[in-house]
Write a protein that holds these residues in place. Structure first.
Motif, PDB file in Angstrom:
ATOM      1  N   LEU A  24       0.803  -1.223   0.000  1.00 29.53           N
ATOM      2  CA  LEU A  24       0.000   0.000   0.000  1.00 29.53           C
ATOM      3  C   LEU A  24       0.831   1.267   0.000  1.00 29.53           C
ATOM      4  CD1 LEU A  24      -3.041  -0.687   2.338  1.00 29.53           C
ATOM      5  CD2 LEU A  24      -2.875  -0.883  -0.131  1.00 29.53           C
ATOM      6  N   SER A  25       1.917   1.268   0.775  1.00 33.05           N
ATOM      7  CA  SER A  25       2.634   2.543   0.859  1.00 33.05           C
ATOM      8  C   SER A  25       4.121   2.433   0.573  1.00 33.05           C
ATOM      9  CB  SER A  25       2.386   3.201   2.217  1.00 33.05           C
ATOM     10  OG  SER A  25       2.683   2.327   3.256  1.00 33.05           O
ATOM     11  N   PRO A  28       9.919   1.876   1.776  1.00 32.04           N
ATOM     12  CA  PRO A  28      10.509   2.874   2.686  1.00 32.04           C
ATOM     13  C   PRO A  28       9.551   3.292   3.798  1.00 32.04           C
ATOM     14  CG  PRO A  28      10.935   3.468   0.405  1.00 32.04           C
ATOM     15  CD  PRO A  28       9.955   2.329   0.380  1.00 32.04           C
ATOM     16  N   SER A  29       8.280   3.491   3.410  1.00 31.33           N
ATOM     17  CA  SER A  29       7.308   3.904   4.416  1.00 31.33           C
ATOM     18  C   SER A  29       7.059   2.778   5.420  1.00 31.33           C
ATOM     19  CB  SER A  29       6.000   4.297   3.718  1.00 31.33           C
ATOM     20  OG  SER A  29       4.997   4.521   4.655  1.00 31.33           O
ATOM     21  N   GLY A  32       9.848   2.646   7.866  1.00 31.73           N
ATOM     22  CA  GLY A  32       9.712   3.701   8.870  1.00 31.73           C
ATOM     23  C   GLY A  32       8.665   3.354   9.909  1.00 31.73           C
ATOM     24  N   ARG A  36       9.528   2.955  13.757  1.00 34.34           N
ATOM     25  CA  ARG A  36       8.874   3.900  14.672  1.00 34.34           C
ATOM     26  C   ARG A  36       8.100   3.142  15.744  1.00 34.34           C
ATOM     27  NH1 ARG A  36       6.480   6.201  11.022  1.00 34.34           N
ATOM     28  NH2 ARG A  36       8.187   7.520  10.362  1.00 34.34           N
TER      29      ARG A  36
ATOM     30  N   ARG B 283      12.114   9.111   3.036  1.00 32.04           N
ATOM     31  CA  ARG B 283      11.051   8.230   2.527  1.00 32.04           C
ATOM     32  C   ARG B 283      10.503   7.308   3.613  1.00 32.04           C
ATOM     33  NH1 ARG B 283       9.642   8.196  -3.245  1.00 32.04           N
ATOM     34  NH2 ARG B 283      10.854   9.950  -3.966  1.00 32.04           N
ATOM     35  N   ASP B 284      11.308   7.096   4.651  1.00 30.97           N
ATOM     36  CA  ASP B 284      10.837   6.242   5.737  1.00 30.97           C
ATOM     37  C   ASP B 284       9.974   7.015   6.740  1.00 30.97           C
ATOM     38  OD1 ASP B 284      12.744   7.780   6.981  1.00 30.97           O
ATOM     39  OD2 ASP B 284      14.192   6.174   7.230  1.00 30.97           O
ATOM     40  N   GLY B 285       9.771   8.289   6.502  1.00 29.03           N
ATOM     41  CA  GLY B 285       8.888   9.073   7.360  1.00 29.03           C
ATOM     42  C   GLY B 285       9.591   9.775   8.503  1.00 29.03           C
ATOM     43  N   PHE B 286      10.903   9.598   8.601  1.00 27.97           N
ATOM     44  CA  PHE B 286      11.622  10.304   9.654  1.00 27.97           C
ATOM     45  C   PHE B 286      12.039  11.683   9.148  1.00 27.97           C
ATOM     46  CE2 PHE B 286      11.873   5.975  11.163  1.00 27.97           C
ATOM     47  CZ  PHE B 286      11.649   6.132  12.521  1.00 27.97           C
ATOM     48  N   LEU B 288      13.904  14.998   8.351  1.00 26.78           N
ATOM     49  CA  LEU B 288      15.291  15.420   8.140  1.00 26.78           C
ATOM     50  C   LEU B 288      15.476  16.862   8.618  1.00 26.78           C
ATOM     51  CD1 LEU B 288      15.789  13.831   4.602  1.00 26.78           C
ATOM     52  CD2 LEU B 288      16.596  12.950   6.782  1.00 26.78           C
ATOM     53  N   ALA B 303       5.709  11.318   9.709  1.00 27.08           N
ATOM     54  CA  ALA B 303       5.322   9.904   9.779  1.00 27.08           C
ATOM     55  C   ALA B 303       4.044   9.643   8.976  1.00 27.08           C
ATOM     56  CB  ALA B 303       5.114   9.501  11.233  1.00 27.08           C
ATOM     57  N   SER B 306       4.477  10.151   5.171  1.00 23.48           N
ATOM     58  CA  SER B 306       5.198   9.055   4.514  1.00 23.48           C
ATOM     59  C   SER B 306       4.217   7.991   4.017  1.00 23.48           C
ATOM     60  CB  SER B 306       6.196   8.452   5.498  1.00 23.48           C
ATOM     61  OG  SER B 306       6.623   7.205   5.065  1.00 23.48           O
ATOM     62  N   SER B 307       3.232   7.676   4.848  1.00 33.69           N
ATOM     63  CA  SER B 307       2.237   6.687   4.432  1.00 33.69           C
ATOM     64  C   SER B 307       1.410   7.209   3.262  1.00 33.69           C
ATOM     65  CB  SER B 307       1.277   6.361   5.579  1.00 33.69           C
ATOM     66  OG  SER B 307       2.004   5.872   6.652  1.00 33.69           O
ATOM     67  N   GLY B 310       3.610   7.447   0.153  1.00 34.84           N
ATOM     68  CA  GLY B 310       3.876   6.094  -0.346  1.00 34.84           C
ATOM     69  C   GLY B 310       2.646   5.510  -1.010  1.00 34.84           C
ATOM     70  N   ALA B 311       1.478   5.775  -0.400  1.00 37.12           N
ATOM     71  CA  ALA B 311       0.233   5.248  -0.967  1.00 37.12           C
ATOM     72  C   ALA B 311      -0.045   5.865  -2.336  1.00 37.12           C
ATOM     73  CB  ALA B 311      -0.927   5.530  -0.021  1.00 37.12           C
ATOM     74  N   SER B 314       2.242   4.282  -4.819  1.00 33.24           N
ATOM     75  CA  SER B 314       1.811   2.922  -5.154  1.00 33.24           C
ATOM     76  C   SER B 314       0.636   2.962  -6.131  1.00 33.24           C
ATOM     77  CB  SER B 314       1.375   2.171  -3.895  1.00 33.24           C
ATOM     78  OG  SER B 314       2.472   2.000  -3.055  1.00 33.24           O
ATOM     79  N   GLN B 318       0.420   1.304  -9.780  1.00 38.31           N
ATOM     80  CA  GLN B 318      -0.636   0.333 -10.098  1.00 38.31           C
ATOM     81  C   GLN B 318      -1.401   0.736 -11.355  1.00 38.31           C
ATOM     82  OE1 GLN B 318      -1.713  -2.555  -8.691  1.00 38.31           O
ATOM     83  NE2 GLN B 318      -0.010  -2.603  -7.235  1.00 38.31           N
TER      84      GLN B 318
END
Lengths: 205, 377
Positions: A24-25, A28-29, A32, A36, B283-286, B288, B303, B306-307, B310-311, B314, B318
């Motif tokens: 879904l995301s 990398p997400s 994290g 976290r 990209r991991d949501g932390f 910088l 945080a 990032s989701s 990323g969504a 995606s 798709q």
């Protein structure tokens, strides 16, 4: 009549949940989110001080040490290098693969992502090649974050993840942390012969 | 008591606005003028705190009035009334760095809101006069033919427009695009406008938008190079070393410079009206780095973003839409924009509902490479 196989649904759901997060995301997400979450878990535990390194080791033996409580008993291999016999996610992996044959898709990409250098993996001294599965993204930062709550004789400690071994026996080495701690790669390799996880503990003066 | 001057050639419009604004007589006085000439008479005889002007007027149009104000009253905030006509023009208008715009026909409530907003901003000491890039974009948008004489800090430059297209530029030393890159960045510019184009042949082949963007990029680059040279000189002077230590000094300075650059870039966004937070997120949501108004939990913004980011990525993959270039979520109280910067990070911009989205996009384009470079270290 046999009872058949009884699954631990928490194990199954957790592994599939990781796959859903990746789909879904993105990896990398998802990385994290798992890191976290591990850090947040560590925030819940109280601070603890051990009067000496020996007391620290005794607490591992007694399973009262916070780190031992999350991963089981690791053993001191000398010179502050530790080996952990069993991966804490072993039962989950076993449970899942017994039913579905293999781990969910996307886990390999996730592991590559976890091993990439990033500020958060630097902060907790994990990854950098020491990740062999997505579970490492939970386990390694959680251990480091738990260590932030521990002092020995009033001094802070830091954990460096040196290496890890997958269920299939593939070893991963964190060259960056091996070099920074000065531990020989041969030592790490040897520890991983008999253990699934290898880390270094530094007492900060 | 503050004075608000409304300038428009339609008498019926002026009287109806005047009447409507009389309800706020306790807050400000409303003055009216039918063209730029009359507006200047009022500006020269009365303390005016805000000008709301149309652009197309007889005798002396809005451009001439704005040019005059750039020389004589550069600190008076201006609201420009214009008919957008097409969505493209609307977007272009919204990308300009002018205090406020109002679309004709006017929404009276919006006019009142903007007047109060501008008066409040000027009370707080913000200088809201029209900037040169904004003025130029208005010229382009209104397809005006003119010659502009720009004066700034003892320098003089000319810009030539033919039906809204910038066709030529010159300064004492340069001609064409090189001259244009410089002129558009001049600060405290005084504008004189002549309603004919005094140049017949083109010496500029690119668009005004590109000239403005490239001009500011070159200016930033030049300023940073000078700054770096100064720091290095000071560093070497302080250490007395020129050989062995020089490399270390340079390395440290470069790293510091990159971090300072990051703060500077983030600051560029927060300077924009209604931008309340800007976060550079891995990209991991932390997080910088970030700059935000108090009360905004930027760690949490990173945080969650990032989701979301990323969504969105995606979904694009798709659907076979390729890589994500920009994403915007519109909320009741304003938008949140996401933009990837290189492979390692993305930028989150939190704004209020009256934010100038075009300007934010412009800044994103301008700084994306620098941000990506900083995020990669």
């Amino acid at each position: 009549m046999t009872e058949g196989k009884i699954l631990d649904i928490a194990h199954i759901s957790f592994l599939d949940m990781i796959k859903v997060m990746i789909t879904l995301s993105g990896a990398p997400s998802a990385k994290g989110t798992l890191i976290r979450n591990a850090i947040k878990t560590a925030e819940k535990i109280p601070k603890v001080n051990y009067n000496s390194f020996d007391d620290y080791l005794t607490a591992i033996e007694n399973a009262t040490n916070p780190i031992a409580m999350i991963e089981g008993k690791s053993s001191h291999q000398g010179d502050f290098v530790f080996g952990l016999k069993a991966c804490p996610f072993g039962p989950s992996i076993k449970n899942y693969t017994e039913v579905f044959g293999k781990l969910p898709e996307g886990f390999a990409d996730f592991t590559v992502e976890f091993n990439k250098p990033s500020p958060v993996t630097d902060q907790y001294r994990v990854g950098e090649g020491a990740g062999v599965s997505p579970f490492c993204a939970v386990h390694q930062p959680m251990r480091s974050a738990f260590a932030d709550k521990i002092t020995i004789d009033g001094k802070k400690i830091k954990i460096y993840q040196l290496g890890c071994k997958s269920g299939a026996g593939k070893k991963g080495f964190a060259e960056k942390w091996i070099s920074e701690t000065g531990v020989s790669k041969d030592v790490v390799d040897r520890v991983l012969d008999d253990h699934m996880c290898c880390y270094y503990l530094k007492i900060v003066d | 008591m503050k004075n608000v001057l409304i300038v428009d050639d339609e008498r019926s419009f002026l009287s109806s606005v005047s009447e409507g604004l009389s309800a706020y007589a306790a807050e400000f006085n409303t003055l009216t003028a039918e063209n730029g000439k009359k507006a200047i008479e009022i500006l020269n005889s009365t303390q005016v705190d805000l000008v709301v002007t149309d652009l197309k007027m007889p005798e002396m149009d809005g451009f001439e009035l704005l040019a005059y104000m750039s020389r004589q009253f550069p600190d008076i905030p201006v609201i420009v009334m214009t008919a957008y006509g097409t969505p493209e023009i609307k977007e272009r208008v919204q990308s300009m760095r002018v205090s406020q715009y109002l679309e004709k026909p006017l929404d009276f409530k919006e006019l009142v809101d903007k007047i109060f907003l501008e008066l409040a901003a000027s009370s707080e000491g913000y200088i809201r006069g029209i900037t040169l890039p904004t003025f130029l974009q208005l010229v382009e948008m209104e397809r005006k033919t003119c010659t502009l004489k720009i004066t700034s800090k003892g320098r003089i430059g000319y810009l030539y427009f033919n039906e809204g297209q910038l066709i030529g530029a010159e300064t004492e030393t340069d001609k064409g695009e090189k001259a244009a890159y410089e002129i558009v960045c001049w600060e405290d510019a005084e504008i004189e406008i002549e309603s004919i184009c005094r140049r017949k042949h083109r010496n500029i082949s690119t668009t005004l938008g590109h000239i403005i963007m490239e001009g500011f990029r070159l200016k930033d680059e030049k300023e940073r190079a000078v700054e770096k040279e100064n720091i290095i000189e000071v560093g070497i002077e302080e250490t007395g070393e020129v050989d062995g230590e020089e490399e270390i000094i340079l390395e440290t300075l470069e790293k510091e410079e990159k971090m300072n650059t990051l703060k500077d870039i983030l600051n560029e966004f927060t300077k924009l009206q209604s931008v309340t937070a800007v976060c550079l997120v891995g990209r991991d949501g932390f997080l910088l780095d970030s700059i935000a108004r108090t009360g905004i939990d930027t760690e949490m913004v990173g945080a969650i973003a990032s989701s979301g980011f990323g969504a969105a990525e995606s979904m694009g993959r798709q659907l076979g839409k390729g890589e994500l270039t920009m994403s915007m979520l519109e909320f009741e109280n304003g938008p949140v924009m996401f933009s990837p910067v290189g492979e390692n990070a993305f930028l989150v911009i939190v704004a209020e509902k009256d934010a100038n989205l075009g300007m934010i996009r412009l800044k994103l384009k301008k700084h994306s490479h620098e941000l990506a470079a900083v995020a990669a270290i």
